[in-house]
Every structure is written in C-alpha cells, then in structure tokens.
Design an enzyme around this catalytic site. Structure first.
Site, mmCIF file in Angstrom:
data_model
loop_
_atom_site.group_PDB
_atom_site.id
_atom_site.type_symbol
_atom_site.label_atom_id
_atom_site.label_comp_id
_atom_site.label_asym_id
_atom_site.label_seq_id
_atom_site.Cartn_x
_atom_site.Cartn_y
_atom_site.Cartn_z
ATOM 1 N N ARG A 1 0.854 -1.201 0.000
ATOM 2 C CA ARG A 1 0.000 0.000 0.000
ATOM 3 C C ARG A 1 0.887 1.247 0.000
ATOM 4 O O ARG A 1 0.555 2.270 -0.592
ATOM 5 C CB ARG A 1 -0.938 0.001 1.216
ATOM 6 C CG ARG A 1 -1.764 1.263 1.278
ATOM 7 C CD ARG A 1 -2.970 1.257 2.229
ATOM 8 N NE ARG A 1 -3.044 0.258 3.218
ATOM 9 C CZ ARG A 1 -2.497 0.333 4.458
ATOM 10 N NH1 ARG A 1 -1.824 1.397 4.828
ATOM 11 N NH2 ARG A 1 -2.631 -0.654 5.307
ATOM 12 N N TYR B 1 -15.787 18.799 -13.928
ATOM 13 C CA TYR B 1 -16.339 17.454 -14.109
ATOM 14 C C TYR B 1 -17.404 17.188 -13.031
ATOM 15 O O TYR B 1 -17.210 17.526 -11.857
ATOM 16 C CB TYR B 1 -15.191 16.438 -14.008
ATOM 17 C CG TYR B 1 -15.650 15.025 -13.922
ATOM 18 C CD1 TYR B 1 -16.402 14.453 -14.948
ATOM 19 C CD2 TYR B 1 -15.342 14.243 -12.816
ATOM 20 C CE1 TYR B 1 -16.839 13.145 -14.861
ATOM 21 C CE2 TYR B 1 -15.771 12.928 -12.723
ATOM 22 C CZ TYR B 1 -16.524 12.391 -13.747
ATOM 23 O OH TYR B 1 -16.955 11.101 -13.659
ATOM 24 N N ASP C 1 -6.752 20.403 -13.164
ATOM 25 C CA ASP C 1 -7.117 19.086 -13.693
ATOM 26 C C ASP C 1 -6.778 19.112 -15.183
ATOM 27 O O ASP C 1 -7.446 19.769 -15.977
ATOM 28 C CB ASP C 1 -8.619 18.831 -13.456
ATOM 29 C CG ASP C 1 -9.053 17.446 -13.909
ATOM 30 O OD1 ASP C 1 -8.396 16.879 -14.807
ATOM 31 O OD2 ASP C 1 -10.061 16.933 -13.386
ATOM 32 N N LYS D 1 -8.213 8.435 -18.923
ATOM 33 C CA LYS D 1 -8.495 9.087 -20.211
ATOM 34 C C LYS D 1 -7.272 9.019 -21.133
ATOM 35 O O LYS D 1 -6.810 7.952 -21.440
ATOM 36 C CB LYS D 1 -8.950 10.526 -19.969
ATOM 37 C CG LYS D 1 -9.924 10.686 -18.802
ATOM 38 C CD LYS D 1 -11.197 9.903 -18.958
ATOM 39 C CE LYS D 1 -12.127 10.203 -17.784
ATOM 40 N NZ LYS D 1 -13.177 9.261 -17.585
HETATM 41 N N1 PLP Z 1 -11.484 14.854 -14.183
HETATM 42 C C1 PLP Z 1 -12.040 14.909 -15.401
HETATM 43 C C2 PLP Z 1 -11.825 16.134 -16.246
HETATM 44 C C3 PLP Z 1 -12.821 13.856 -15.882
HETATM 45 O O1 PLP Z 1 -13.384 13.938 -17.089
HETATM 46 C C4 PLP Z 1 -13.012 12.723 -15.042
HETATM 47 C C5 PLP Z 1 -13.833 11.580 -15.471
HETATM 48 O O2 PLP Z 1 -14.517 11.628 -16.476
HETATM 49 C C6 PLP Z 1 -12.422 12.710 -13.778
HETATM 50 C C7 PLP Z 1 -11.650 13.787 -13.382
HETATM 51 C C8 PLP Z 1 -12.606 11.554 -12.846
HETATM 52 O O3 PLP Z 1 -11.785 10.478 -13.211
HETATM 53 P P1 PLP Z 1 -12.099 8.940 -12.907
HETATM 54 O O4 PLP Z 1 -13.307 8.560 -13.691
HETATM 55 O O5 PLP Z 1 -10.843 8.241 -13.337
HETATM 56 O O6 PLP Z 1 -12.341 8.819 -11.439
#
Ligand code: PLP
Length: 386
Positions: free
Chosen positions: A53, A105, A177, A202
């Site tokens: 971990r 998001y 992000d 992604k």
């Molecule tokens: N940030 C963005 C811009 C996203 O589009 C997403 C998911 O679509 C996330 C964070 C969250 O990521 P995860 O689905 O890997 O938890």
C-alpha cells in the site's frame, strides 16, 4: 536507455522516464510487481519496501514517469481520477474555502457538494474565464483554487498563468485538472500551478481499459503529504493498472497528434453544418478563449461539444452513429459520443446545468484515432438524418 532521461524530449521521457531495466533480468518493460509485502533480510534490514500500500516498484515507475512529463517534483498514483482529486482535497481543512471552475467534471462537483460538505469544506463556484470573478472570490481566504482548462463539457478556457498569480497573491495554491489535454499539449506547472491532477483513465492510459488517477506536485511538503495519504487512506493504483497506464503513455505523443488531427476535421465539419447550432472547440479561431489557449498549450486536444436543434435531434444523432460509440468517458483510441445532460453531468441538478449552459441539446465527442474518413462519413450521415 543510458543516462538521465531528464534532459531528453517529451516522447523520449514518455518511453524512458522511471523505466530503468529491471535489475535481476534486464526486462525492458517494468514488471508488474504483484505482491502485497516484501521480505526483510533481518530486523531493520529491508530493501526500502515494506508493504505494497505504501510502496510498489511498478507504481513508483508510473509516478516518476508522469512527474517527469508534467515537469513536477513527484507523482502519486491513486485508484481513480476521483481518488486523486479526493487526495488533493485533503490539503483543505474544515471551514476553509476552495475556489473552483464553475463547470468542472460532474464527479468533482458531487464530491464537493455531497461528500465534503460533511466536513464543512466550502466550495465557491466561479466562472474562471473571468479574472475579476476569481479576484473577487479570493478576497476572502481560500486554501485552494481548482481549475479545468478546457472545462468539461463546454471547453471554457482559463488563463492559467494569471490565475496562478492571483491564487498565490491570495495565499492559495493552484491545482489544475489536466485530464483533457494531457502533458503532451499543456503543462500547468510550467505556468505557475502548484499541482496537477489527472484521470489517467483518459488520454494518459488511452485505451479505455483502466481506471486510475495521478497527482503531481511541485512542493516537497505536498508530495510528502500525498504519499502519506496513499498510505493512510489506501486508494492506491494497482500494479496491473500502473503497468497498463505506463504502456499507454509510451504512445501518448503519437496518439495525441492523431487525436487532434481528427478532432480539427470533425470540428470543421460541425462548424459548417446547417444542422449544428453551435460548436465548442478551442481549436476554432472564433471560439472564445482560443487565443489564451494557444498561448498556454501546444495543441487543442480532441474534446468537442456541440448543440443541435433540440433533445430529440441529439437523441436521433446518437442513435444513428455507427463508428462513434455512445459511452461516457473520453481519451481512448476509439471515438465516443455522449449526452452530458443525461450521462456525465446527470448528477448536477437540472437548474444548475441550465445556468452553466449544459443544455439538453448538447452532445460531446471524444475524437479517437480511427480513419478520419470513417469518422467524418458516419457523422455526416448521422447529421443528415436528424
Ligand atoms: N477529471 C475529469 C476532467 C474527468 O473527465 C473525469 C472523469 O470523467 C475525472 C476527473 C474523474 O476520473 P475517474 O473517472 O478516473 O475517477
């Protein structure tokens, strides 16, 4: 590769940073260290690894790799993008404020509004394209500013360098992000941000076969804290997902080039099509924020949103598409289409979606790397039928 990859170009680092050959066999690909614990030679004599971990060599390789690509100090990999964003949020204490892009998001919105409200963390939603609005929000102290640029799904562009300055003047940290562009196109730490977060699910992994997240920091105290959060909360990325993500990153540069080339062609088709009311793509010179984006990023990415006449037209288009798959998520080699209001952004109340401009007639594309003619032909046929 011999020597320190730090001085090498992006694609070389994507392939080699953190990826030294395995010492026992010389294996070129970093092995999947599928173990929960490590033998100690004697009391007080470990090889630096105690429990998986806390440390895992496959995870360390991925973390060093992404930190190198983002130009950060250290990276920490978590079980999902949301787990990485949750780790970031542990910088904030009860009764502190966090200033965020108003159309982040949907999962980030939900985390702040339905989970962290229990810990009295106060989100302040701001149109971060408007520097005066950020200035006003920062008149009261805030711990963190969190920005997506472009935002999801309306592709709003924030001047990252200017926001970094405003955040620092107000004693706050800036986290970006960077999921939509990947470090291939945009490196927020070079523009003054203090941390970058990714859903590696992604573009970084790029093959729609793993869920993961990475947090890259610049300040040693934050890096130490994020490692402590991995150990204490335990939402770490599995060795197999680390392996898949590293494998994906090796082709990031070539994928992003192709993603973007296809996206430009799709955006042009949409922009000129009589059945399309409005296109949201930072690569279109007429798009608000185009110039700011061009200054701070080296490419426009592969995310496009657009409006058709009404919900029924959106539904019909999504039903008719054959090459494009109707699915949430983005950034994989395959082209995906989604309807934000009922899919990715369904957790945002309708009234708020309306305020943000996430309408029922909005469709979002993640443009993949298939043959451009197939993507355009399928889209053209779909649009004709609505
Ligand atoms: N940030 C963005 C811009 C996203 O589009 C997403 C998911 O679509 C996330 C964070 C969250 O990521 P995860 O689905 O890997 O938890």
């Amino acid at each position: 590769m011999k020597g320190d990859p730090k001085s090498r170009g992006f694609s070389t680092r994507a392939i080699h940073a953190g990826q030294s050959p395995e010492p026992v066999t010389g294996a070129v690909a970093v092995p999947i260290f599928q173990t929960s614990t490590y033998v100690h030679e004697g009391l007080g004599k470990s090889k630096g690894f105690d429990y998986a971990r806390t440390q895992n060599p496959t995870r360390t390789a991925l973390e060093q790799n992404v930190a190198s690509l983002e130009g950060g100090l250290r990276g920490h990999a978590y079980a999902s993008g949301m787990a990485a964003i949750s780790a970031l949020m542990t910088l904030v204490r009860a009764d502190e404020r966090v200033v965020l892009s108003r159309n982040v998001y949907g999962g980030t919105y939900r985390l702040l509004v339905q989970v962290l409200d229990r810990w009295r963390i106060h989100p302040v939603w701001v149109d971060t394209t408007d520097l005066d609005a950020i200035r006003a929000a920062l008149r009261e102290p805030a711990r963190l500013v969190i920005v997506e640029s472009p935002t999801n799904p309306l592709m709003e562009i924030t001047d990252l360098r200017a926001v970094a300055t405003l955040a620092h003047e107000a004693g706050a940290l800036l986290a970006v992000d960077n999921t939509f562009l990947s470090p291939y196109f945009q490196r927020p730490l070079e523009l003054g941000a203090d941390a970058v977060v990714h859903s590696t699910t992604k573009f970084l992994n790029g093959h729609s076969d793993s869920i993961g997240g990475v947090l890259v920091s610049t300040r040693p105290e934050d890096a130490d804290w994020f490692a402590f959060v991995q150990k204490s909360v335990g939402a770490i990325l599995s060795p197999f997902d680390c392996f898949l993500t590293m494998r994906g990153i090796k082709t990031l540069a070539v994928r992003m080039e192709r993603h973007e080339r296809n996206a430009h062609a799709v955006a042009r088709l949409l922009d000129e099509h009589p059945k399309v009311a409005r296109v949201f793509y930072p690569g279109l010179p007429s798009f608000p924020g185009h110039e700011i984006h061009a200054r701070q990023a080296s490419g426009f990415g592969a995310m496009i949103a657009f409006e058709v006449a009404d919900f029924e037209s959106a539904r019909r288009l999504l039903d008719r598409l054959e090459v494009w798959s109707l699915a949430e998520s983005l950034g994989g080699v395959e082209s995906l289409a989604c309807h934000p209001a009922t899919m990715t952004h369904a957790s945002i109340p309708k009234e708020r979606r309306k305020e943000l401009g996430v309408s029922d007639e909005l469709v979002r594309f993640s443009v993949g790397i298939e043959d451009q003619a197939d993507l355009l032909g399928d889209l053209e046929r779909g649009l004709q039928e609505i």
